[in-house]
Design an enzyme around this catalytic site. Structure first.
Site, PDB file in Angstrom:
ATOM      1  N   ASN A 210       0.848  -1.197   0.000  1.00 44.74           N
ATOM      2  CA  ASN A 210       0.000   0.000   0.000  1.00 44.74           C
ATOM      3  C   ASN A 210       0.886   1.251   0.000  1.00 44.74           C
ATOM      4  OD1 ASN A 210       0.524   0.831   2.839  1.00 44.74           O
ATOM      5  ND2 ASN A 210      -0.370  -1.185   3.228  1.00 44.74           N
ATOM      6  N   ASP A 278      -4.428  -6.240   5.192  1.00 43.19           N
ATOM      7  CA  ASP A 278      -5.445  -7.056   5.865  1.00 43.19           C
ATOM      8  C   ASP A 278      -5.431  -8.492   5.358  1.00 43.19           C
ATOM      9  OD1 ASP A 278      -6.437  -5.070   7.526  1.00 43.19           O
ATOM     10  OD2 ASP A 278      -7.646  -4.217   5.912  1.00 43.19           O
ATOM     11  N   LYS A 288       7.983 -17.652 -10.429  1.00 40.37           N
ATOM     12  CA  LYS A 288       7.260 -16.511 -10.981  1.00 40.37           C
ATOM     13  C   LYS A 288       6.026 -17.002 -11.755  1.00 40.37           C
ATOM     14  CE  LYS A 288       7.883 -12.676 -14.110  1.00 40.37           C
ATOM     15  NZ  LYS A 288       8.698 -12.120 -15.181  1.00 40.37           N
ATOM     16  N   PRO A 307      -3.157 -11.691  10.546  1.00 39.21           N
ATOM     17  CA  PRO A 307      -3.470 -11.422  11.951  1.00 39.21           C
ATOM     18  C   PRO A 307      -3.563  -9.918  12.179  1.00 39.21           C
ATOM     19  CG  PRO A 307      -1.159 -12.042  11.692  1.00 39.21           C
ATOM     20  CD  PRO A 307      -1.813 -12.239  10.354  1.00 39.21           C
ATOM     21  N   ASP A 308      -4.415  -9.509  13.114  1.00 39.19           N
ATOM     22  CA  ASP A 308      -4.472  -8.085  13.486  1.00 39.19           C
ATOM     23  C   ASP A 308      -3.466  -7.880  14.614  1.00 39.19           C
ATOM     24  OD1 ASP A 308      -5.179  -5.585  14.755  1.00 39.19           O
ATOM     25  OD2 ASP A 308      -6.945  -5.623  13.448  1.00 39.19           O
ATOM     26  N   ILE A 309      -2.386  -7.201  14.297  1.00 37.68           N
ATOM     27  CA  ILE A 309      -1.268  -7.066  15.243  1.00 37.68           C
ATOM     28  C   ILE A 309      -1.721  -6.282  16.478  1.00 37.68           C
ATOM     29  CG2 ILE A 309       1.050  -6.093  15.523  1.00 37.68           C
ATOM     30  CD1 ILE A 309       1.220  -6.442  12.364  1.00 37.68           C
ATOM     31  N   PHE A 325      -4.407   3.676  14.820  1.00 37.79           N
ATOM     32  CA  PHE A 325      -4.698   4.705  13.824  1.00 37.79           C
ATOM     33  C   PHE A 325      -5.869   4.218  12.971  1.00 37.79           C
ATOM     34  CE2 PHE A 325      -1.630   8.200  13.397  1.00 37.79           C
ATOM     35  CZ  PHE A 325      -0.807   7.890  14.463  1.00 37.79           C
ATOM     36  N   LYS A 339     -13.534   0.933  15.575  1.00 38.55           N
ATOM     37  CA  LYS A 339     -12.241   0.225  15.703  1.00 38.55           C
ATOM     38  C   LYS A 339     -11.703   0.299  17.128  1.00 38.55           C
ATOM     39  CE  LYS A 339     -10.911   0.625  11.075  1.00 38.55           C
ATOM     40  NZ  LYS A 339     -10.239   1.306  10.030  1.00 38.55           N
ATOM     41  N   LYS A 343     -11.070  -3.310  18.756  1.00 41.96           N
ATOM     42  CA  LYS A 343      -9.681  -3.735  19.006  1.00 41.96           C
ATOM     43  C   LYS A 343      -9.277  -3.524  20.466  1.00 41.96           C
ATOM     44  CE  LYS A 343      -8.422  -2.638  14.252  1.00 41.96           C
ATOM     45  NZ  LYS A 343      -7.397  -3.058  13.296  1.00 41.96           N
TER      46      LYS A 343
HETATM   47  O1  C5P Z   1      -8.679  -2.243  10.812  1.00 36.61           O
HETATM   48  P1  C5P Z   1      -7.729  -1.222  10.342  1.00 36.61           P
HETATM   49  O2  C5P Z   1      -6.652  -1.784   9.459  1.00 36.61           O
HETATM   50  O3  C5P Z   1      -8.332  -0.025   9.700  1.00 36.61           O
HETATM   51  O4  C5P Z   1      -7.076  -0.695  11.694  1.00 36.61           O
HETATM   52  C1  C5P Z   1      -6.064   0.221  11.702  1.00 36.61           C
HETATM   53  C2  C5P Z   1      -5.229   0.081  12.942  1.00 36.61           C
HETATM   54  O5  C5P Z   1      -4.977  -1.283  13.258  1.00 36.61           O
HETATM   55  C3  C5P Z   1      -3.880   0.702  12.760  1.00 36.61           C
HETATM   56  O6  C5P Z   1      -3.451   1.163  14.016  1.00 36.61           O
HETATM   57  C4  C5P Z   1      -3.046  -0.474  12.267  1.00 36.61           C
HETATM   58  O7  C5P Z   1      -1.668  -0.278  12.541  1.00 36.61           O
HETATM   59  C5  C5P Z   1      -3.619  -1.632  13.060  1.00 36.61           C
HETATM   60  N1  C5P Z   1      -3.601  -2.918  12.350  1.00 36.61           N
HETATM   61  C6  C5P Z   1      -2.773  -3.925  12.796  1.00 36.61           C
HETATM   62  N2  C5P Z   1      -2.785  -5.148  12.171  1.00 36.61           N
HETATM   63  C7  C5P Z   1      -3.597  -5.367  11.120  1.00 36.61           C
HETATM   64  C8  C5P Z   1      -4.445  -4.357  10.654  1.00 36.61           C
HETATM   65  C9  C5P Z   1      -4.413  -3.131  11.299  1.00 36.61           C
HETATM   66  O8  C5P Z   1      -2.000  -3.709  13.741  1.00 36.61           O
HETATM   67  N3  C5P Z   1      -3.586  -6.544  10.522  1.00 36.61           N
END
Ligand code: C5P
Length: 402
Positions: A210, A278, A288, A307-309, A325, A339, A343
């Protein structure tokens, strides 16, 4: 160590014999990494030439308030906004008196009124002028209004007198300027910051990513270090230098970033500024990918969730104070609040990436912070480094109250 790395300093040069030391001061500030713009008063120009200070600062010297050409290049308001610090050296008795009165009859005095940046004065004058009750009262008043005074020192003076009134030496002033940026709001805290994009491989030569530049996360790391924290910065692939006193760990994918964060735990504060992908391709091709005529013009990639860190770390038993953020292009505050709750965050920082002047890759930002009570606090558009310092101060305050 460059204690003024990337700091933007407006150096105001007043009309005193100590102005000869200002040339050396520009060099010392630049040695410490600062970007310096010089503003001279009419009196200052009698003691040292603008050409000298232009050559040393690398920028044209700002001289007049009502010069259309100079205003078109960088006007007094832009200069006032640009500055992280306004340092006036030498600050004469007359200049201090005018600043105490709020006079705005030249570029430097106008800029002082217009800036939000901290202002520091290095007084330089004859010892009797310094001791005069009028000067003392002005110095006290300026101090009460938040201006810092660097010196003066005692010693022999150009006029032959001995006493208080000498301007500090250039290297002492550069150290004092650096001290202006050294806070203590996060002393003793370990701060973990994620920054930049992640890259999710498709095959050995292609990936999904991105537009995140990492600028905001890096500015936050710098601001947190300046606030006295021990900072670990976990960054996706970016083209940015590592801020001073920051431990940087480079990662590529979201899963790498999570593993690096988990290895860096525990921490007191987590600021997740990374734009994490995501989804990632379910399978990374070993070779390739070739254009396959049998599949027509399309290519179907099966993606799986990363995974959502942030959510993972914010749900641990030893969870840190957690700040996320929300970069959104629509319904900014609505999505951001959701969010925050989903979260389990303490704060969320909402920014509108649909606005090109504050979005991905831009130099500036404007933010709204939302807390658990859904109370909002906004910071107006300014450079990412200034926003970062404001945000770190805000977060530190909430962290101490938590
Ligand atoms: O759900 P979204 O991606 O919009 O959430 C944004 C926030 O979550 C940011 O703080 C981003 O760094 C964190 N995030 C994360 N791991 C992910 C997706 C988002 O830590 N896989």
């Amino acid at each position: 160590m460059q204690r003024l790395y990337r700091k933007r300093i407006v150096l105001g040069v007043g009309g005193g014999i100590a102005a000869y030391k200002s040339a050396e001061l520009v060099r010392r500030l630049r040695d410490q990494g600062a970007d310096v713009h010089v503003v001279m008063t009419r009196g200052g120009r009698e003691f040292i030439t603008p050409l000298t200070l232009q050559a040393l600062s690398g920028h044209p010297v700002h001289l007049d308030l009502l010069d259309p050409a100079a205003e078109a290049a960088m006007g007094h308001i832009e200069l006032a906004r640009w500055a992280d610090l306004v340092l006036i050296a030498p600050a004469t008795a007359d200049l201090m008196a005018r600043l105490a009165q709020g006079v705005a009859d030249d570029l430097l005095s106008t800029l002082v009124l217009a800036t939000d940046a901290p202002i520091a004065l290095a007084p330089a004058m004859n010892q009797a002028m310094w001791r005069d009750p009028a000067t003392q009262a002005n110095a006290q008043l300026l101090g009460e209004r938040g201006m810092r005074l660097f010196g003066p020192a005692a010693g022999s003076q150009a006029c032959g007198d001995v006493g208080l009134g000498r301007m500090l030496e250039a290297d002492e002033l550069a150290q004092c300027a650096a001290d202006c940026f050294q806070g203590q709001a996060l002393t003793g805290k370990h701060v973990l910051i994620t920054a930049g994009p992640t890259q999710e491989n498709i095959d050995p030569v292609r990936y999904i990513t991105n537009h995140s530049s990492g600028k905001m996360g890096f500015a936050l790391a710098e601001a947190a270090a300046e606030a006295g924290a021990k900072v670990t910065l976990i960054s996706g692939p970016v083209h940015l230098p590592t801020p001073d006193r920051v431990t940087r760990i480079d990662v590529v994918s979201a899963r790498d970033m999570l593993a690096a964060c988990e290895a860096a735990m525990p921490c007191d504060l987590l600021i997740a500024a990374a734009a994490v992908a995501d989804y990632r391709p379910e399978v990374v091709a070993q070779h390739k990918l070739k254009k396959d005529p049998s599949s027509g013009d399309g290519l179907l990639l099966q993606m799986v969730r990363n995974p959502d860190i942030l959510a993972t770390l914010a749900s641990r038993a030893d969870r840190p104070f957690s700040v996320g953020f929300a970069a959104e292009t629509e319904n900014l505050l609505g999505y951001a609040s959701r969010k925050l709750q989903d979260k389990n965050l303490d704060l969320i920082v909402a920014n509108d990436v649909a606005n090109p002047s504050i979005g991905f890759n831009s130099e500036e930002n404007a933010i709204t912070i939302i807390d658990r009570d859904l109370q909002q606090s906004s910071f107006a558009q300014t450079s990412k480094s200034k926003i970062a310092r404001q945000l770190v101060d805000f977060i530190a305050d909430r962290l101490h109250r938590a």
